[in-house]
Write a protein that holds these residues in place. Structure first.
Motif, PDB file in Angstrom:
ATOM      1  N   VAL A  69       1.141  -1.179   0.060  1.00 42.26           N
ATOM      2  CA  VAL A  69       0.062   0.138  -0.396  1.00 42.26           C
ATOM      3  C   VAL A  69       1.539   1.409   0.000  1.00 42.26           C
ATOM      4  O   VAL A  69       1.473   1.781   0.890  1.00 42.26           O
ATOM      5  CB  VAL A  69      -0.694  -0.017   1.365  1.00 42.26           C
ATOM      6  CG1 VAL A  69      -1.657   1.277   1.083  1.00 42.26           C
ATOM      7  CG2 VAL A  69      -1.969  -0.947   1.346  1.00 42.26           C
TER       8      VAL A  69
ATOM      9  N   ASP B 141      -2.225  12.171   2.842  1.00 38.93           N
ATOM     10  CA  ASP B 141      -2.538  11.390   4.576  1.00 38.93           C
ATOM     11  C   ASP B 141      -1.835  11.084   5.546  1.00 38.93           C
ATOM     12  O   ASP B 141      -1.950  11.288   6.904  1.00 38.93           O
ATOM     13  CB  ASP B 141      -1.652   9.887   3.755  1.00 38.93           C
ATOM     14  CG  ASP B 141      -2.509   8.424   3.235  1.00 38.93           C
ATOM     15  OD1 ASP B 141      -3.373   9.372   2.876  1.00 38.93           O
ATOM     16  OD2 ASP B 141      -2.264   8.002   3.072  1.00 38.93           O
TER      17      ASP B 141
ATOM     18  N   ASN C 232      -3.049   9.397  12.171  1.00 40.13           N
ATOM     19  CA  ASN C 232      -3.906   7.864  12.876  1.00 40.13           C
ATOM     20  C   ASN C 232      -4.945   7.591  12.353  1.00 40.13           C
ATOM     21  O   ASN C 232      -4.915   6.067  12.401  1.00 40.13           O
ATOM     22  CB  ASN C 232      -3.931   8.028  14.796  1.00 40.13           C
ATOM     23  CG  ASN C 232      -5.359   9.187  15.152  1.00 40.13           C
ATOM     24  OD1 ASN C 232      -6.282   8.456  14.671  1.00 40.13           O
ATOM     25  ND2 ASN C 232      -5.067  10.549  15.366  1.00 40.13           N
ATOM     26  N   VAL C 233      -5.706   7.868  11.656  1.00 35.12           N
ATOM     27  CA  VAL C 233      -7.343   7.439  11.178  1.00 35.12           C
ATOM     28  C   VAL C 233      -6.877   6.694   9.753  1.00 35.12           C
ATOM     29  O   VAL C 233      -7.457   5.867   9.641  1.00 35.12           O
ATOM     30  CB  VAL C 233      -8.226   9.261  10.822  1.00 35.12           C
ATOM     31  CG1 VAL C 233      -9.639   8.347  10.416  1.00 35.12           C
ATOM     32  CG2 VAL C 233      -8.823   9.074  11.817  1.00 35.12           C
TER      33      VAL C 233
ATOM     34  N   TYR D 101      -5.903   2.811   9.671  1.00 36.51           N
ATOM     35  CA  TYR D 101      -7.385   2.274   9.338  1.00 36.51           C
ATOM     36  C   TYR D 101      -7.614   1.725   7.778  1.00 36.51           C
ATOM     37  O   TYR D 101      -8.252   0.850   7.504  1.00 36.51           O
ATOM     38  CB  TYR D 101      -8.163   2.607  10.431  1.00 36.51           C
ATOM     39  CG  TYR D 101      -8.390   2.297  11.783  1.00 36.51           C
ATOM     40  CD1 TYR D 101      -8.437   0.952  12.084  1.00 36.51           C
ATOM     41  CD2 TYR D 101      -7.668   3.630  12.877  1.00 36.51           C
ATOM     42  CE1 TYR D 101      -8.436   0.759  13.677  1.00 36.51           C
ATOM     43  CE2 TYR D 101      -7.681   2.905  13.865  1.00 36.51           C
ATOM     44  CZ  TYR D 101      -8.007   1.982  14.526  1.00 36.51           C
ATOM     45  OH  TYR D 101      -7.763   1.653  16.006  1.00 36.51           O
ATOM     46  N   SER D 102      -7.211   2.999   6.802  1.00 31.98           N
ATOM     47  CA  SER D 102      -8.066   1.869   5.729  1.00 31.98           C
ATOM     48  C   SER D 102      -6.904   1.849   4.835  1.00 31.98           C
ATOM     49  O   SER D 102      -6.894   1.432   3.717  1.00 31.98           O
ATOM     50  CB  SER D 102      -7.785   4.223   4.962  1.00 31.98           C
ATOM     51  OG  SER D 102      -6.578   4.577   4.469  1.00 31.98           O
ATOM     52  N   TYR D 103      -5.963   1.701   5.712  1.00 33.68           N
ATOM     53  CA  TYR D 103      -4.550   0.787   4.614  1.00 33.68           C
ATOM     54  C   TYR D 103      -4.993  -0.521   5.676  1.00 33.68           C
ATOM     55  O   TYR D 103      -5.206  -1.455   4.497  1.00 33.68           O
ATOM     56  CB  TYR D 103      -3.168   1.205   5.849  1.00 33.68           C
ATOM     57  CG  TYR D 103      -2.356   2.154   5.171  1.00 33.68           C
ATOM     58  CD1 TYR D 103      -2.795   3.408   4.272  1.00 33.68           C
ATOM     59  CD2 TYR D 103      -1.987   2.632   6.227  1.00 33.68           C
ATOM     60  CE1 TYR D 103      -2.436   4.050   4.154  1.00 33.68           C
ATOM     61  CE2 TYR D 103      -1.381   4.005   6.342  1.00 33.68           C
ATOM     62  CZ  TYR D 103      -1.501   4.732   5.013  1.00 33.68           C
ATOM     63  OH  TYR D 103      -0.772   6.134   4.485  1.00 33.68           O
TER      64      TYR D 103
ATOM     65  N   ASP E 252      -7.634  -1.612   5.907  1.00 31.58           N
ATOM     66  CA  ASP E 252     -10.207  -1.710   5.551  1.00 31.58           C
ATOM     67  C   ASP E 252      -9.024  -2.438   3.903  1.00 31.58           C
ATOM     68  O   ASP E 252      -9.605  -3.253   2.785  1.00 31.58           O
ATOM     69  CB  ASP E 252     -10.515  -0.610   5.330  1.00 31.58           C
ATOM     70  CG  ASP E 252     -11.367  -0.667   5.254  1.00 31.58           C
ATOM     71  OD1 ASP E 252     -12.220  -1.775   5.052  1.00 31.58           O
ATOM     72  OD2 ASP E 252     -12.138   0.346   4.734  1.00 31.58           O
ATOM     73  N   THR E 253      -8.336  -1.666   3.058  1.00 30.47           N
ATOM     74  CA  THR E 253      -7.950  -1.898   1.870  1.00 30.47           C
ATOM     75  C   THR E 253      -7.357  -3.362   1.484  1.00 30.47           C
ATOM     76  O   THR E 253      -8.163  -4.088   0.534  1.00 30.47           O
ATOM     77  CB  THR E 253      -7.119  -0.651   1.477  1.00 30.47           C
ATOM     78  OG1 THR E 253      -7.822   0.691   1.644  1.00 30.47           O
ATOM     79  CG2 THR E 253      -6.440  -0.591  -0.203  1.00 30.47           C
TER      80      THR E 253
END
Lengths: 160, 160, 160, 160
Positions: free
Chosen positions: D21, D27, D36-37, D40-42, D44-45
């Motif tokens: 990723v 970012d 920090n948010v 979580y998208s890493y 999730d993806t």
């Protein structure tokens, strides 16, 4: 130009650099396709990542930084996670204090054995205007030499 | 505690502060509900916005800044744009160098004539751990006095 | 128009609707200001939230949905979390199958006792083109009656 | 386990799959590091992209979909654009109706000639709990066979 003076859409060959960007799960919105806002994060990421890689410099630490004065995007095709994209980078005007990028987003289609054979579908065309300002005072200043050298590689002959 | 020793879920009354956060169109993902990642941006925004408002200080310019060491979230209900939310803020542990926030996300239901009558449905419970570090060296330091005074307002008696 | 035929910048009075949008912590980027991409999420959110509120309909469930064909933004001033914003909504062209929104982002300055006295600094001007398509086939169709009635409220006389 | 019964931190070898990723410009937050948010998208993806690739199925079109019941993350090192990351994927509990992923984020360091020699610095550890529900009624149902077969490849012996 065609007979009707409608400019043909560009292809991947019209861009000196293609920068790979994968989509993320959260890029999709309620309609199950990539949200219109997110296309700009592909542009933003590709321009800055390429500048950092090409100059070998953390451009954010230079005395002059590029701030975004104007952006635009035409949406020509739907994208959806987990598409893999290539952002086409070119410069249509390289000024003394500003750079106008002409950008494109291509979707990789199929799974080519040979990287160069990969089919690329045009999904969007964009413009991105960087104006260089002093990192502290935020007043306009000339483009830093490192950036200027790199930017020359993206200038497409025939544009102005 | 109930008969079965299952702790009851908290209500809005358990949080000294409720911070309003509206959803955004792009918060929804492919499934038409707010993406799990985005809940953390509600926490992040509420904690920092409240600290800035309560201290009257741009906390980012203090010599010590709070960096996030740990976060977690339990998802109890679906959210969807254009929901309006209230983030419940409380502190379960106020240390010398770190703060452990216990947070909640409530969804505003219906359109109450009186703000206080607004029904709030619990949608998520979270934890958010801030560790204070020197803004330059990033080594742990005591919580700045401004932050400490504000944080005391969020400490809930009975937690430790 | 001024003597030099430079169009004056619009003010909040030029927009039939102002839609409030608070910034989020993560909206700020490396340079400590709101990232250029994020401005589009303010536009996107304001247009759709207003349409949902004004029509009283979940516009995403209509047989025809608005897909974004083109967007653009001129950045006139810096924004930073925790700024509170108002998105100015107007329509410069209301077609049969498409709507061209002229938008603006204003930053709320100071803390006015009276909501109407709040000073609003212009931070950005944008355009946002919605084309209506059949929700299933994605072929162009007329604007749904609910949307059309609402949209008429945003049309500014003198534009076309 | 060490003498003090402190579990050693995992390495890349502890994860059956590493999913690449890249970071994006946006970012980074106000502090110049990845917000920090975004970690979580890493997660999730990576989880969803790997499931789609491994099953050869658009998992979003299955009769049962995975909704996120709980997530958590410990932040062990700073990340910053343009870092390239590898998300370590493993499963610590494979239930009948739910899957508990144990995840990690590694930062690629240096430019290894050989892909396998690339140094990977541990930057975060996470958990991600998927509960399978009927796509329409959203009531819990068994994990679909396609997902189950793929998931088995991520189960690490010795965890439960």
């Amino acid at each position: 130009m065609t007979h009707d003076d409608v400019p043909a859409l560009p292809t991947a060959d019209d861009f000196p650099v293609l920068w790979p960007v994968p989509t993320r799960w959260a890029d999709n919105d309620h309609y199950g396709h990539v949200n219109n806002v997110t296309y700009y994060s592909y542009f933003d990421t590709a321009v800055n990542a390429w500048l950092i890689a090409e100059t070998g410099t953390d451009i954010r630490e230079l005395p002059a930084i590029g701030v975004v004065a104007e952006t635009s995007c035409k949406y020509l095709g739907e994208l959806t996670f987990p598409d893999r994209l290539q952002v086409g980078l070119s410069i249509e005007r390289l000024g003394t204090r500003s750079i106008v990028y002409a950008l494109a987003i291509f979707r990789e289609r199929g799974e080519a054995l040979d990287e160069r054979d990969k089919a690329l579908d045009l999904a969007a065309l964009g413009r991105f205007v960087h104006v260089y300002v002093d990192a502290k005072t935020r007043t306009p200043v000339p483009i830093p030499p490192d950036i200027l050298s790199a930017a020359k590689l993206l200038v497409v002959p025939g544009t102005k």
